[in-house]
Write an enzyme that holds these catalytic residues in place. Sequence first.
Site, PDB file in Angstrom:
ATOM      1  N   LYS A 135      85.295 -70.710 112.388  1.00 60.75           N
ATOM      2  CA  LYS A 135      85.487 -69.715 113.543  1.00 60.75           C
ATOM      3  C   LYS A 135      84.196 -69.100 114.001  1.00 60.75           C
ATOM      4  CE  LYS A 135      88.524 -68.273 116.699  1.00 60.75           C
ATOM      5  NZ  LYS A 135      87.553 -68.547 117.738  1.00 60.75           N
TER       6      LYS A 135
ATOM      7  N   LYS B 290      84.267 -62.078 107.229  1.00 60.40           N
ATOM      8  CA  LYS B 290      85.121 -61.533 107.989  1.00 60.40           C
ATOM      9  C   LYS B 290      86.515 -62.102 108.116  1.00 60.40           C
ATOM     10  CE  LYS B 290      83.394 -59.756 111.898  1.00 60.40           C
ATOM     11  NZ  LYS B 290      83.037 -59.445 113.169  1.00 60.40           N
TER      12      LYS B 290
ATOM     13  N   LYS C 285      78.944 -70.115 113.867  1.00 64.30           N
ATOM     14  CA  LYS C 285      78.337 -69.427 115.012  1.00 64.30           C
ATOM     15  C   LYS C 285      77.639 -70.226 115.694  1.00 64.30           C
ATOM     16  CE  LYS C 285      78.526 -64.867 116.357  1.00 64.30           C
ATOM     17  NZ  LYS C 285      80.053 -64.188 116.367  1.00 64.30           N
TER      18      LYS C 285
ATOM     19  N   SER D 203      91.517 -56.105 124.451  1.00 66.80           N
ATOM     20  CA  SER D 203      91.393 -54.709 123.847  1.00 66.80           C
ATOM     21  C   SER D 203      91.461 -54.930 122.294  1.00 66.80           C
ATOM     22  CB  SER D 203      92.682 -53.679 124.263  1.00 66.80           C
ATOM     23  OG  SER D 203      93.997 -54.496 123.911  1.00 66.80           O
TER      24      SER D 203
ATOM     25  N   THR E 214      89.643 -55.969 119.655  1.00 62.68           N
ATOM     26  CA  THR E 214      88.521 -55.405 118.717  1.00 62.68           C
ATOM     27  C   THR E 214      88.507 -53.968 118.768  1.00 62.68           C
ATOM     28  OG1 THR E 214      87.275 -57.468 119.259  1.00 62.68           O
ATOM     29  CG2 THR E 214      86.108 -55.537 118.202  1.00 62.68           C
TER      30      THR E 214
ATOM     31  N   ASN F 217      83.138 -53.437 126.184  1.00 66.63           N
ATOM     32  CA  ASN F 217      84.575 -53.636 125.721  1.00 66.63           C
ATOM     33  C   ASN F 217      85.072 -52.900 124.516  1.00 66.63           C
ATOM     34  OD1 ASN F 217      86.311 -55.672 123.766  1.00 66.63           O
ATOM     35  ND2 ASN F 217      86.929 -55.852 126.164  1.00 66.63           N
TER      36      ASN F 217
ATOM     37  N   SER G 245      92.190 -63.929 118.283  1.00 64.69           N
ATOM     38  CA  SER G 245      91.994 -65.080 118.623  1.00 64.69           C
ATOM     39  C   SER G 245      92.723 -66.501 117.588  1.00 64.69           C
ATOM     40  CB  SER G 245      90.252 -65.178 117.948  1.00 64.69           C
ATOM     41  OG  SER G 245      89.576 -64.784 119.165  1.00 64.69           O
TER      42      SER G 245
END
Length: 536
Positions: free
Chosen positions: A127, A151, A163, A250, A252, A291, A418
């Site tokens: 991910k 994480k 990534k 919203s 994060t 954000n 996610s």
Amino acid sequence: MFRGITLGLGTWQKARSFQQVPRRQEHKMPEHLKKVETDKDPEFSAMVLYYYHKAAQKMEKELVKEMDVYSHMKPEEKQARVTAILNLIGSVTTSLEVSFPIIKSNGQYEIITGYRSHHIRHRLPLKGGIRYATDVDESEVKALASIMTFKCACVNLPYGGSKGGIRIDPKKYTVNELQTITRRYTMELLKRNMIGPGIDVPAPDVNTSPREMSWIVDQYTKTFGYKDINAAAIVTGKPVHCGGINGRNSATGRGVWKAGDLFLQDKEWMDLLKWKTGWKDKKVIVQGFGNVGSFAAKFVHEAGAKVIGIKEMDVSLENKDGIDINDLFAYKDEKKSIKGYSKATEAKSDLLKAECDILMPCATQKVITSENANDIKAKMILEGANGPTTPAGEKILLDKGVLFVPDLYCNAGGVTVSYFEYLKNINHVSYGKMNSKTTSQLIHEVINSINESLCQAKDVELPDIEPNDRLKQIRDCTKEAEIVDAALQTVMESAAAGIKATANQFELCNDLRTAAYVWSVFKIFRAMESSGISQQ
């Protein structure tokens, strides 16, 4: 005489055997990373590796003890196994660079360069986001893939880390050109089996959005994934009407608030800061009102804190009595900037150094360094951004007794939701569709049933039973966004408990970053060690 010689020979053989057993090789910080601890402006990739190796040094002895389950292994073999796995976790298994041409709308040809890195594949799928920026390079992508592994492990998500990125300034391209670039990049990754619902699941990142995710899903569905029933799960962060999830926007920011809340409500940790528990009257400064920062500010404001300052690239706002974040949201929606907001004054000084209780860096990397750490007055820092603090800056603040809630955990709300979107896609049903109405009706009918029973009592007048606020909240939690929010908070609570326990076990005091890394690496190590190290 012979007996003495025999004893002497036996002693010599034991000594020789002892000399042949190598001394335990303690995990060491690689030479090129030692300067990171004092460097004023280290590479982000070096920071991530530094934090990992620092945690590995702390936990290595415990990992060697875990090898005692292998009674047939010699001590040096146990050590060698631990060392090998720690070295593997400290490396990136796959890194791809692709280049491809496009024809721009003005007829010019341009070569586009993109990257995708897979950290370690102890869990599949992997991910990690896709970013579009001119500073994207292999080193940065590798580092970001690594931190995604840690994480995900930190918040107990069954993902490895990855990534990707494309080295462009998206502002210099038309929408049609960006779509061409995105679709071509997708094909380059698909041809090399680098992404897929069971391989690696990208998401939005810097300068990408649900729009780009829709293009990737469409490209996959029309090509490699035309027979894949789970095609929508190739990316997350999609628009809701394309298989996305309510509550992602919203997530994060909400995670930043919840991470802070789980320490602020804990008396043991607040005693460390000599604070009362809770958000009430805590003075907060937020760096970044994008954000993450905007939603983090909104949730801490609603929890009772005073947001007294907001620092943006073009302007800094302050109001000692607190800024009404919901009102500022409305202003920004209209003006597309917080500049000119009349209910706060423009700050002339650096808000990072202003008087406050809690500082929330939610924008860019390396904003807290050895050059400004001594001037920071906050006693608690919630890292909404990735890598906002350098190791040198952190050391100064830890010595001052500041409590860091690290990025590794603090901004994991986005990847957590996610994961919920991914589950929604592979299960082919939205949250709440199957059982939320039943649960709500059950609570209603239980209350009604109790009241009807009480009415049967003669000669006694009893009041109607009413659900308390918490029960009402559970009863009314029927929409997907509400269910997702409740699940996110559960995930953050579980992770916080693990980090706190690890900090206590290893006597790390206020060094929560090392605690979070140790907590994560334990799980990664065990997954890899249990799976075996294959030579095939």
